[in-house]
Design an enzyme around this catalytic site. Structure first.
Site, PDB file in Angstrom:
ATOM      1  N   VAL A 192       4.359  -5.452  -4.915  1.00  0.00           N
ATOM      2  CA  VAL A 192       5.498  -5.483  -3.981  1.00  0.00           C
ATOM      3  C   VAL A 192       5.541  -6.880  -3.367  1.00  0.00           C
ATOM      4  O   VAL A 192       4.508  -7.419  -2.947  1.00  0.00           O
ATOM      5  CB  VAL A 192       5.340  -4.410  -2.883  1.00  0.00           C
ATOM      6  CG1 VAL A 192       6.494  -4.488  -1.884  1.00  0.00           C
ATOM      7  CG2 VAL A 192       5.293  -3.023  -3.517  1.00  0.00           C
ATOM      8  N   GLU A 242      -1.072  -3.743  -9.052  1.00  0.00           N
ATOM      9  CA  GLU A 242      -1.235  -4.751 -10.115  1.00  0.00           C
ATOM     10  C   GLU A 242      -1.502  -6.141  -9.552  1.00  0.00           C
ATOM     11  O   GLU A 242      -1.857  -7.041 -10.294  1.00  0.00           O
ATOM     12  CB  GLU A 242       0.030  -4.785 -10.989  1.00  0.00           C
ATOM     13  CG  GLU A 242       0.126  -3.614 -11.931  1.00  0.00           C
ATOM     14  CD  GLU A 242       1.304  -3.734 -12.884  1.00  0.00           C
ATOM     15  OE1 GLU A 242       2.198  -4.572 -12.654  1.00  0.00           O
ATOM     16  OE2 GLU A 242       1.330  -2.955 -13.857  1.00  0.00           O
ATOM     17  N   ASP A 296      -3.943  -7.119  -7.753  1.00  0.00           N
ATOM     18  CA  ASP A 296      -5.356  -7.380  -8.050  1.00  0.00           C
ATOM     19  C   ASP A 296      -5.586  -6.994  -9.514  1.00  0.00           C
ATOM     20  O   ASP A 296      -6.214  -5.977  -9.813  1.00  0.00           O
ATOM     21  CB  ASP A 296      -6.244  -6.562  -7.109  1.00  0.00           C
ATOM     22  CG  ASP A 296      -6.039  -6.972  -5.664  1.00  0.00           C
ATOM     23  OD1 ASP A 296      -6.565  -8.013  -5.262  1.00  0.00           O
ATOM     24  OD2 ASP A 296      -5.321  -6.256  -4.941  1.00  0.00           O
ATOM     25  N   HIS A 340       0.833  -1.205   0.000  1.00  0.00           N
ATOM     26  CA  HIS A 340       0.000   0.000   0.000  1.00  0.00           C
ATOM     27  C   HIS A 340       0.872   1.260   0.000  1.00  0.00           C
ATOM     28  O   HIS A 340       0.553   2.250  -0.665  1.00  0.00           O
ATOM     29  CB  HIS A 340      -0.886   0.041   1.246  1.00  0.00           C
ATOM     30  CG  HIS A 340      -1.896  -1.052   1.332  1.00  0.00           C
ATOM     31  ND1 HIS A 340      -1.786  -2.093   2.209  1.00  0.00           N
ATOM     32  CD2 HIS A 340      -3.039  -1.269   0.643  1.00  0.00           C
ATOM     33  CE1 HIS A 340      -2.819  -2.905   2.075  1.00  0.00           C
ATOM     34  NE2 HIS A 340      -3.592  -2.431   1.122  1.00  0.00           N
TER      35      HIS A 340
HETATM   36  O1  PAF Z   1      -8.075  -3.426  -3.469  1.00  0.00           O
HETATM   37  C1  PAF Z   1      -8.735  -3.093  -2.465  1.00  0.00           C
HETATM   38  O2  PAF Z   1      -8.208  -2.925  -1.374  1.00  0.00           O
HETATM   39  C2  PAF Z   1     -10.244  -2.921  -2.617  1.00  0.00           C
HETATM   40  O3  PAF Z   1     -10.790  -3.857  -3.492  1.00  0.00           O
HETATM   41  C3  PAF Z   1     -10.667  -1.493  -2.986  1.00  0.00           C
HETATM   42  C4  PAF Z   1     -10.130  -1.097  -4.353  1.00  0.00           C
HETATM   43  C5  PAF Z   1     -10.145  -0.520  -1.946  1.00  0.00           C
HETATM   44  C6  PAF Z   1     -12.186  -1.376  -3.035  1.00  0.00           C
HETATM   45  O4  PAF Z   1     -12.766  -1.684  -1.812  1.00  0.00           O
END
Ligand code: PAF
Length: 280
Positions: A178, A150, A152, A37
């Site tokens: 990462v 990427e 997801d 993140h």
């Molecule tokens: O990838 C995530 O953490 C979630 O699917 C998102 C994009 C924040 C939507 O809730």
């Protein structure tokens, strides 16, 4: 960094930046922040002077029996990490704030084709939940650019398509996955792995890399490569859901030799569901 939970406060902050013609980069998250993140946040900072991060565990993207209740909620430590990264605004609403009419009969966004197959075969309705909440957040935050991982990959493709179809003036940036030192993609759900499973987990990434290498070396039978990879994962104690060589943008099945391509996989290992992908 300001932490806001109401739509009114968020709108006031966004309007002030808009009046000053300041560009806004946005990183939507479900919290429990890790280095993956923070890479998104750093990318966002390089793209605009104002950075907004949301932390919201979105109920509509979890299916029955999934881990919505158990999903880690760590707002305090998330907020302190984001403040250290120089984030301007953390938006952390309650469920009632984003779904004022409840989650059942709510307006939903469906992005056909790219949402179908792959993860959707095992988590039906998941991508409608993702598209719906991301659309709401985009309407509130009004970002110039939004940043997604990427890891997801299908989610990223769904968001790109939604933004294109709805003509929203938002750039969508994908940031490379990462990884831990042994190659495992970072994920909040890795904490569900016990020690023995954690030691085996990097095999998912290794398997994807081998499939990609075989394609690069000229292997023509993609279905056979996918089948062999599934067998290898199953033999190592995974419950593989899919290994698929797909078109990198449409995620449709690929004719041999077509590019750009992506190899994607999902597999259960103990209580964890792991997903990963590599480019070709
Ligand atoms: O990838 C995530 O953490 C979630 O699917 C998102 C994009 C924040 C939507 O809730």
């Amino acid at each position: 960094m300001r932490t806001l939970a109401s739509v009114e406060d968020l709108r006031a902050a966004i309007q002030a930046w808009r009046r000053a013609a300041e560009r806004i980069a946005f990183v939507p998250t479900m919290g429990d922040l890790h280095a993956g993140h923070l890479a998104l946040v750093r990318h966002a900072r390089s793209r605009a002077p104002r950075v907004v991060v949301s932390v919201f565990v979105n109920p509509t993207q979890f299916g029955p029996g999934e881990d919505f209740e158990a999903y880690p909620r760590t707002l305090e430590s998330d907020a302190s990490q984001l403040a250290q990264e120089g984030v301007d605004l953390l938006f952390a609403p309650e469920v009632e704030t984003l779904y004022p009419g409840g989650t059942e009969a709510t307006t939903q966004i469906d992005v056909p084709q790219v949402s179908r197959g792959l993860c959707d075969d095992f988590r039906p309705g998941h991508f409608a939940g993702v598209a719906t909440v991301v659309a709401r957040l985009f309407n509130l935050v009004q970002p110039d650019v939004a940043v997604f991982g990427e890891k997801d990959y299908q989610q990223l493709a769904v968001i790109r398509r939604m933004v294109r179809d709805l003509c929203w003036p938002i750039g969508i940036d994908g940031v490379p996955t990462v990884r831990e030192a042994d190659g495992l993609a970072m994920s909040s759900r890795n904490r569900y792995l016990d020690a023995a499973e954690r030691a085996r987990a990097p095999l998912l990434y290794q398997t994807l890399c081998k499939v990609a290498a075989a394609v690069r070396e000229g292997q023509r039978d993609y279905r056979e490569l996918e089948r062999e990879a599934m067998e290898k994962l199953a033999a190592a104690g995974f419950q593989p859901e899919y290994v698929a060589i797909r078109h990198a943008q449409t995620l449709q099945a690929l004719e041999t030799g077509q590019r750009p391509a992506r190899v994607l996989a999902a597999a259960r290992l103990g209580r964890a569901r792991l997903i990963d992908n590599v480019g070709l």
